[in-house]
Design a protein around this motif. Structure first.
Motif, short mmCIF file in Angstrom:
data_model
loop_
_atom_site.label_atom_id
_atom_site.label_comp_id
_atom_site.label_asym_id
_atom_site.label_seq_id
_atom_site.Cartn_x
_atom_site.Cartn_y
_atom_site.Cartn_z
N LEU A 34 0.85 -1.19 0.00
CA LEU A 34 0.00 0.00 0.00
C LEU A 34 0.88 1.24 0.00
O LEU A 34 2.06 1.16 0.36
N TYR A 35 0.31 2.35 -0.41
CA TYR A 35 1.13 3.57 -0.40
C TYR A 35 0.33 4.79 0.02
O TYR A 35 -0.90 4.82 -0.03
N ASP A 177 0.49 7.78 -10.68
CA ASP A 177 1.30 7.20 -9.60
C ASP A 177 0.74 5.85 -9.16
O ASP A 177 1.46 4.86 -9.03
N PHE A 178 -0.57 5.83 -8.91
CA PHE A 178 -1.21 4.60 -8.42
C PHE A 178 -1.08 3.50 -9.47
O PHE A 178 -0.74 2.35 -9.16
N LEU A 179 -1.32 3.84 -10.75
CA LEU A 179 -1.20 2.85 -11.81
C LEU A 179 0.22 2.31 -11.91
O LEU A 179 0.44 1.09 -12.03
N ASN A 180 1.21 3.20 -11.82
CA ASN A 180 2.61 2.79 -11.92
C ASN A 180 2.99 1.85 -10.77
O ASN A 180 3.63 0.82 -10.98
N LYS A 188 -1.78 -2.40 -4.18
CA LYS A 188 -3.22 -2.52 -4.39
C LYS A 188 -4.06 -1.60 -3.51
O LYS A 188 -5.29 -1.65 -3.56
N LEU A 189 -3.39 -0.79 -2.71
CA LEU A 189 -4.16 0.09 -1.81
C LEU A 189 -3.48 1.44 -1.69
O LEU A 189 -2.26 1.51 -1.49
N GLN A 190 -4.26 2.50 -1.85
CA GLN A 190 -3.75 3.85 -1.57
C GLN A 190 -4.51 4.41 -0.38
O GLN A 190 -5.73 4.28 -0.29
N ILE A 191 -3.76 5.02 0.57
CA ILE A 191 -4.41 5.67 1.71
C ILE A 191 -4.04 7.15 1.71
O ILE A 191 -3.02 7.56 1.14
N LEU A 206 -8.46 4.86 -13.29
CA LEU A 206 -7.42 4.68 -14.30
C LEU A 206 -6.92 3.22 -14.30
O LEU A 206 -6.70 2.64 -15.37
N ILE A 207 -6.74 2.64 -13.13
CA ILE A 207 -6.31 1.24 -13.04
C ILE A 207 -7.36 0.33 -13.67
O ILE A 207 -7.03 -0.60 -14.43
#
Length: 422
Positions: A34-35, A177-180, A188-191, A206-207
């Motif tokens: 996650l990021y 960023d999330f796609l990359n 698989k997780l953005q917070i 986008l994903i």
């Protein structure tokens, strides 16, 4: 619900979640990457960044793999989220310098050496910095409809006051960023804070459009507020930074120990790693004996240790106790500098002969006249380094210099002045 999501929920750390059932299953089935992103809009992170940082840490402690993204590219653009006007754009050199400093700060909270799930730091300048305009428009921009973007709060809230194409495009860059990270880091997780919801869901969109059978999620935490309506993370108009050179450990400790009774339990849930049972006990102490401020002391201890370490905490407590008791001579020069930051001062050459106490009281404006200064001294209203001085003809000497750097004068209970020797 997994223990982790249950813990986050009990702490009030989940504001929005795209698919609770799906994320819950994912966290049970696998180690999740996650990021969260941190744009270098200054040379230090501040306590407003602590919630996503510590949430990444909670995921790591639960066995998952956190990625801290430093926005070397997006920091050059500016996030319109929560802003009423355009940000000032900074130069590439400055942003890259700030990016390096922020990387260093993040390493205090995340374990980059962990054998099973080491944290990682990435910089989006690495994949955005050399991207051509054509690639950006054809490969990424074509996935975003204008109506879709206008419907996002981050954009719609700025339509009346105005938003440039630069900030309008921020959402697309963060989505990239999330796609990359999804493609290259199996992320698989953005917070993020709840103001990032529009950016996070745009990334998920986008994903979905770019990858078959995509499985990605978004989670936001509440924006931290204060019960009295003032802005969290500021005191006397100044931000509370994580860099000890910008906000000393003593100032940092004081910020937390002065937390309002109405906020302290919430902050213990957000910012500490105490168990729910420990927090419940502290909540009882707020209700039954608020004057003891046990919850505030524990909060200040926990967060100061997290950010600055145990030695800095002990130093902050020592300064606090010495100032409360007026026992200034017990403090080192470094502690004087921390404890009296912002106190009015004047400089003196360390080799100069001592100055009369009356003259320096007048020069420092602690006393309005020589006559009043003499009266203040004889009445016992003046102290030097915490000790009363009643001799009207007293002259400051070498013994009054703490480590040959400072003399602390006080008139009455609260009027302090610092003589700094150079």
């Amino acid at each position: 619900m997994t223990d982790l999501l249950n813990d986050l929920s009990k702490r009030g750390l989940i504001q929005q979640l795209t698919d609770e059932e799906g994320l819950n299953k994912l966290l049970q089935d696998e180690k999740v990457s996650l990021y969260s992103g941190f744009d270098p809009t200054g040379d230090s992170l501040h306590i407003g960044h602590l919630l996503p940082i510590l949430t990444l840490r909670r995921f790591q402690l639960a066995g998952h793999q956190p990625i801290a993204l430093v926005g070397g590219a997006t920091g050059l653009i500016g996030d319109p989220s929560g802003k009423k006007a355009e940000r000032t754009l900074n130069s590439e050199d400055i942003v890259l310098e700030w990016s390096d400093k922020i990387k260093g700060q993040l390493s205090r909270f995340l374990d980059f050496e962990h054998e099973e799930n080491p944290a990682a730091v990435v910089n989006n300048f690495d994949w955005i910095g050399n991207m051509s305009v054509i690639s950006f428009l054809r490969d990424v921009g074509k996935n975003f409809g204008i109506n879709y973007m206008l419907a996002k709060d981050t954009v719609s809230s700025r339509i009346e006051t105005g938003i440039s194409y630069t900030e309008f495009s921020y959402m697309i860059l963060q989505s990239l960023d999330f796609l990359n990270l999804y493609r290259n880091n199996s992320c698989k997780l953005q917070i993020g804070g709840s103001d990032q919801w529009g950016n996070i869901t745009a990334g998920l969109e986008l994903i979905r459009k770019s990858e078959e059978n995509a499985k990605a999620f978004g989670l936001t935490m509440p924006l931290v507020t204060k019960a009295d309506g003032t802005k969290f993370g500021k005191t006397e108009g100044h931000a509370i930074w994580l860099d000890k050179e910008k906000t000393s450990p003593y100032e940092f400790y004081q910020f937390w120990i002065n937390t309002d009774d109405r906020d302290v339990v919430k902050y213990l849930k957000y910012f500490s790693f105490l168990s729910h049972e420990e927090i419940e006990e502290l909540e009882k102490s707020v209700e039954e004996a608020p004057e003891k401020r046990e919850a505030q002391k524990k909060l200040a201890e926990e967060v100061t240790t997290l950010v600055h370490g145990e030695e800095a905490l002990n130093q902050a407590i020592r300064i606090s106790n010495a100032l409360f008791a007026g026992d200034i001579k017990k403090l080192s020069a470094e502690e004087i500098e921390q404890g009296f930051k912002g106190v009015p001062s004047l400089e003196r050459d360390a080799s100069e002969e001592g100055q009369s106490l009356v003259d320096i009281l007048v020069e420092s404006k602690l006393s309005p006249s020589k006559r009043q200064a003499r009266e203040d001294i004889s009445n016992g209203a003046v102290s030097i380094n915490g000790e009363k001085q009643t001799e009207v003809g007293y002259v400051l000497s070498e013994e009054d210099k703490i480590e040959n750097k400072f003399t602390v004068l006080r008139r009455g209970k609260k009027k302090y002045f610092l003589v700094i020797y150079k």
